[in-house]
Scaffold this motif. Structure first.
Motif, PDB file in Angstrom:
ATOM      1  N   SER A 199      -6.557  12.070  -6.508  1.00 20.56           N
ATOM      2  CA  SER A 199      -5.278  11.420  -5.172  1.00 20.56           C
ATOM      3  C   SER A 199      -4.089  12.097  -4.956  1.00 20.56           C
ATOM      4  CB  SER A 199      -5.551  10.689  -5.866  1.00 20.56           C
ATOM      5  OG  SER A 199      -4.841   9.842  -4.374  1.00 20.56           O
ATOM      6  N   ASP A 200      -3.057  12.787  -5.828  1.00 20.52           N
ATOM      7  CA  ASP A 200      -1.808  12.807  -5.926  1.00 20.52           C
ATOM      8  C   ASP A 200      -1.617  14.456  -5.748  1.00 20.52           C
ATOM      9  OD1 ASP A 200      -1.037  10.326  -7.281  1.00 20.52           O
ATOM     10  OD2 ASP A 200       0.772  11.784  -8.590  1.00 20.52           O
ATOM     11  N   ALA A 201      -3.013  15.160  -5.917  1.00 19.76           N
ATOM     12  CA  ALA A 201      -3.134  16.676  -5.070  1.00 19.76           C
ATOM     13  C   ALA A 201      -3.235  16.796  -4.108  1.00 19.76           C
ATOM     14  CB  ALA A 201      -3.653  17.505  -6.119  1.00 19.76           C
ATOM     15  N   ALA A 202      -3.875  15.669  -3.867  1.00 22.24           N
ATOM     16  CA  ALA A 202      -4.811  15.755  -2.144  1.00 22.24           C
ATOM     17  C   ALA A 202      -3.146  15.218  -1.628  1.00 22.24           C
ATOM     18  CB  ALA A 202      -5.621  14.713  -1.986  1.00 22.24           C
ATOM     19  N   THR A 203      -3.054  14.417  -1.440  1.00 21.31           N
ATOM     20  CA  THR A 203      -1.535  13.938  -1.127  1.00 21.31           C
ATOM     21  C   THR A 203      -0.194  14.734  -0.642  1.00 21.31           C
ATOM     22  OG1 THR A 203      -1.992  11.293  -1.690  1.00 21.31           O
ATOM     23  CG2 THR A 203      -0.039  12.114  -1.202  1.00 21.31           C
ATOM     24  N   THR A 204      -0.172  15.313  -1.734  1.00 25.95           N
ATOM     25  CA  THR A 204       1.417  16.468  -1.847  1.00 25.95           C
ATOM     26  C   THR A 204       0.501  17.245  -0.990  1.00 25.95           C
ATOM     27  OG1 THR A 204       1.645  15.359  -4.187  1.00 25.95           O
ATOM     28  CG2 THR A 204       2.300  17.585  -3.663  1.00 25.95           C
ATOM     29  N   ILE A 205      -0.821  17.745  -0.959  1.00 26.70           N
ATOM     30  CA  ILE A 205      -0.876  18.873   0.426  1.00 26.70           C
ATOM     31  C   ILE A 205      -0.970  18.748   1.162  1.00 26.70           C
ATOM     32  CG2 ILE A 205      -2.793  18.843  -0.573  1.00 26.70           C
ATOM     33  CD1 ILE A 205      -0.575  22.307   0.148  1.00 26.70           C
TER      34      ILE A 205
ATOM     35  N   VAL B 181       1.005  -0.975   0.017  1.00 27.22           N
ATOM     36  CA  VAL B 181      -0.196  -0.242   0.216  1.00 27.22           C
ATOM     37  C   VAL B 181       0.834   0.777   0.254  1.00 27.22           C
ATOM     38  CG1 VAL B 181      -1.710   1.420   1.421  1.00 27.22           C
ATOM     39  CG2 VAL B 181      -1.890  -1.138   1.196  1.00 27.22           C
ATOM     40  N   ALA B 182       2.115   1.318   0.299  1.00 32.77           N
ATOM     41  CA  ALA B 182       3.210   2.217   0.686  1.00 32.77           C
ATOM     42  C   ALA B 182       3.448   2.202  -0.605  1.00 32.77           C
ATOM     43  CB  ALA B 182       3.989   2.213   1.429  1.00 32.77           C
ATOM     44  N   HIS B 183       3.061   1.885  -1.430  1.00 35.08           N
ATOM     45  CA  HIS B 183       4.427   2.081  -3.023  1.00 35.08           C
ATOM     46  C   HIS B 183       3.173   3.295  -3.884  1.00 35.08           C
ATOM     47  CE1 HIS B 183       6.415   1.124  -6.442  1.00 35.08           C
ATOM     48  NE2 HIS B 183       5.542   1.324  -6.949  1.00 35.08           N
ATOM     49  N   ASP B 184       3.258   4.014  -3.281  1.00 39.24           N
ATOM     50  CA  ASP B 184       2.790   5.343  -3.596  1.00 39.24           C
ATOM     51  C   ASP B 184       3.272   6.750  -3.764  1.00 39.24           C
ATOM     52  OD1 ASP B 184       1.224   7.948  -3.973  1.00 39.24           O
ATOM     53  OD2 ASP B 184       0.185   7.585  -2.025  1.00 39.24           O
ATOM     54  N   PRO B 185       3.870   6.720  -5.000  1.00 39.31           N
ATOM     55  CA  PRO B 185       4.398   7.797  -5.250  1.00 39.31           C
ATOM     56  C   PRO B 185       4.642   9.150  -5.086  1.00 39.31           C
ATOM     57  CG  PRO B 185       3.985   6.965  -7.795  1.00 39.31           C
ATOM     58  CD  PRO B 185       3.073   6.424  -6.230  1.00 39.31           C
TER      59      PRO B 185
ATOM     60  N   ARG C 157      -6.296   7.801  -2.378  1.00 40.78           N
ATOM     61  CA  ARG C 157      -5.757   7.220  -2.960  1.00 40.78           C
ATOM     62  C   ARG C 157      -6.532   5.768  -3.006  1.00 40.78           C
ATOM     63  NH1 ARG C 157      -1.104   6.207  -6.291  1.00 40.78           N
ATOM     64  NH2 ARG C 157       0.033   4.490  -5.122  1.00 40.78           N
ATOM     65  N   ALA C 158      -6.656   4.844  -1.602  1.00 38.28           N
ATOM     66  CA  ALA C 158      -7.884   3.789  -1.572  1.00 38.28           C
ATOM     67  C   ALA C 158      -8.221   3.818  -3.141  1.00 38.28           C
ATOM     68  CB  ALA C 158      -8.592   3.419  -0.183  1.00 38.28           C
ATOM     69  N   GLY C 159      -9.120   4.333  -3.023  1.00 40.26           N
ATOM     70  CA  GLY C 159     -10.567   4.972  -4.038  1.00 40.26           C
ATOM     71  C   GLY C 159      -9.739   4.277  -5.653  1.00 40.26           C
TER      72      GLY C 159
END
Length: 541
Positions: A344-350, A19-23, A307-309
């Motif tokens: 998802s990337d935008a949410a994780t980055t901020i 699950v942690a393989h999230d660029p 990310r899960a979705g």
């Protein structure tokens, strides 16, 4: 005889992946100085993707907590019984320090490391992260009373999960809760009527009713009550130092839309004993320390759900065929999937950027950014969560509407993050309050954006529009949502243009910052590098 039930074209279980393989997550971890935590994060990610962890999450939700107000002979016991899977999830979270590690870990990036782990482990099961988040947030609030902090902080930061009744000072680890809202006030905590009467021994006796108290089996609660000097914050333990039960009566558990594994109760303080935290009459100021940290966790939780979705949607599309080809190869589905990954990337980055700011408490610029950026992002990222979840469910079709897929749970959790710690209007109005009371926070936000000036004309135009909006405070409250939305988008856009994947940044700016983009997911412009974007959400086994 012909077979009557051949199973074909069904998607394999999403299990056994990292699950942690999230660029976006890993890039943030290294960019902001917490790369040392990658090995720990990866270990947790493998565990999060395991069949065992997935099953624990399912069981905790399918066997919600039960309230037992009395024993068989009529004595009040006020106990909530959880399924063993709940306790196993809590054990993992506490042992990995998701609840309070940064308060005892002096390594640079400790808050960011903890945030990244919460992002990963929350994808297994979101409900139990509520008491984990409240424990994390309780420590800085408790520091307003050094004597209480000296007694309990090390136990709150302990990596031992020690459920059950016990004198707090005698346990090997503590979990903290928060009990603020009342039925007549909700977010308007100044309307609270719970009374706190001083005692000769230095404590206060609390009498009143609380409308929402999540995780009522916590060892102690930070709560608000009206003292003689005004609304104040108190620490209220479930068990008193002499071993007697504090009279905290659990009236009923809420029957909630989602967050089913986590108990939320109506409680009554029937002469409960509490100790003042901070100055009398400054309860809101004291508790805001806690709220600011739990708001960060709301953003992390929303990003985690996205990310899960996205990963589930991409996994389904890669293994499901329709109309002669795999879903993932069909242009319109590729548009939708890529759009989900962009969000998802935008949410994780901020989210990780703001978590990194929590590590830089001695930097005024970082703290000003955190103050305004967190309110802005809490509004927008948590607002986007439910729409993102709905689209991810739709990617799975009818299968996504069935509990076995795991998607209904993602969908039900999403709206809560927009409500917890202040719903949309509260968050938007808090942005206005932050700008008025701390003008340097606006400067901090634009300082954060400044390094990418000239890098993308669409972002430049959007930033210019936001500056014009902020220059005119006419009807500011009425326009608050629009203004805060645009602030959030330029903040996310700047982060992606500066640090994100090129295709993700381009798609974000084209679809979120330009006026001719569609409103639904799946309306990215022609020419978007969907292949590179979708690949970022492919599960790695």
């Amino acid at each position: 005889m012909a077979a009557t039930h051949d199973v074909t074209n069904q998607v394999p279980d999403l299990v056994g992946h990292d699950v942690a393989h999230d660029p976006a997550l890993l890039e943030s971890l290294h960019r902001h100085g917490a790369g040392w935590a990658e090995a720990e994060l990866r270990e947790l990610g493998v565990h999060a993707g395991s069949a065992k962890a997935q099953e624990r999450g399912r069981l905790a939700n399918e066997n919600p907590p039960n309230l037992h107000t009395h024993d068989r002979v009529g004595h009040r016991i006020d106990e909530v019984e959880f399924h063993p899977s709940w306790h196993e999830l809590m054990e993992v979270a506490v042992s990995r320090g998701l609840h309070a590690a940064p308060w005892r870990d002096e390594r640079p990036g400790a808050h960011l490391a903890r945030a990244s782990k919460l992002h990963v482990w929350g994808q297994v099961e979101a409900g139990h992260t509520c008491p984990i988040s409240m424990t994390y947030a309780a420590v800085p609030a408790l520091r307003h009373s050094p004597e209480l902090a000296a007694t309990y902080e090390s136990l709150l930061a302990s990596t031992r999960y020690d459920p059950g009744l016990g004198v707090p000072a005698g346990k090997s680890g503590l979990i903290a809760g928060m009990s603020m809202t009342e039925k007549q006030g909700g977010s308007d905590v100044r309307a609270n009527t719970t009374e706190a009467t001083p005692t000769d021994s230095g404590g206060h006796v609390l009498v009143g009713h609380k409308w929402f108290t999540s995780a009522p089996m916590s060892d102690m609660f930070l709560t608000l009550a009206q003292a003689p000097g005004g609304l104040s914050c108190f620490l209220v333990p479930r068990v008193l130092p002499d071993g007697n039960r504090n009279p905290i009566r659990l009236q009923r558990l809420k029957n909630k839309l989602g967050n089913r594994s986590n108990a939320s109760a109506e409680i009554e303080y029937d002469g409960a004993l509490g100790w003042l935290v901070g100055d009398e009459g400054r309860g809101v100021r004291t508790i805001i320390e806690m709220v600011n940290n739990t708001r960060l966790d709301c953003v992390i939780g929303a990003a985690s759900g996205m990310r899960a979705g996205a990963v589930r949607a991409v996994h389904h599309a890669r293994h499901r065929a329709a109309f002669g080809s795999a879903l993932v190869d069909q242009p319109l589905m590729r548009n939708v999937l890529a759009d989900l990954v962009v969000e998802s990337d935008a949410a994780t980055t901020i989210a990780m950027r703001l978590a990194a700011a929590a590590d830089r408490v001695d930097d005024p610029q970082e703290q000003a950014l955190r103050r305004l950026g967190l309110a802005v992002t809490k509004y927008w990222v948590c607002k986007r969560g439910p729409a993102h979840a709905a689209e991810a469910v739709e990617c799975l079709g009818g299968n996504g509407y069935v509990e076995d897929s795991g998607m209904p749970r993602v969908y039900r959790e999403a709206p809560l993050l927009g409500i917890w710690e202040g719903s949309g209007n509260v968050a938007a109005l808090d942005v206005l309050r932050a700008m008025a009371k701390q003008p340097d926070s606006v400067e901090a936000l634009f300082t954060e954006i400044a390094p990418v000036e000239g890098a993308d004309s669409r972002l430049d135009r959007a930033v210019s529009e936001v500056k014009k909006e902020l220059a005119d405070f006419t009807d500011a409250e009425y326009r608050a949502r629009r203004v805060v939305e645009r602030m959030a988008l330029v903040l996310q856009g700047a982060g992606l243009v500066r640090h994100g994947h090129e295709a993700v940044a381009d798609a974000f700016c084209a679809s979120r910052l330009e006026g001719d983009g569609g409103l639904a997911f799946g309306t990215l412009p022609v020419g978007t590098d969907t292949e590179s974007i979708i690949e970022r959400a492919r599960a790695r086994f």
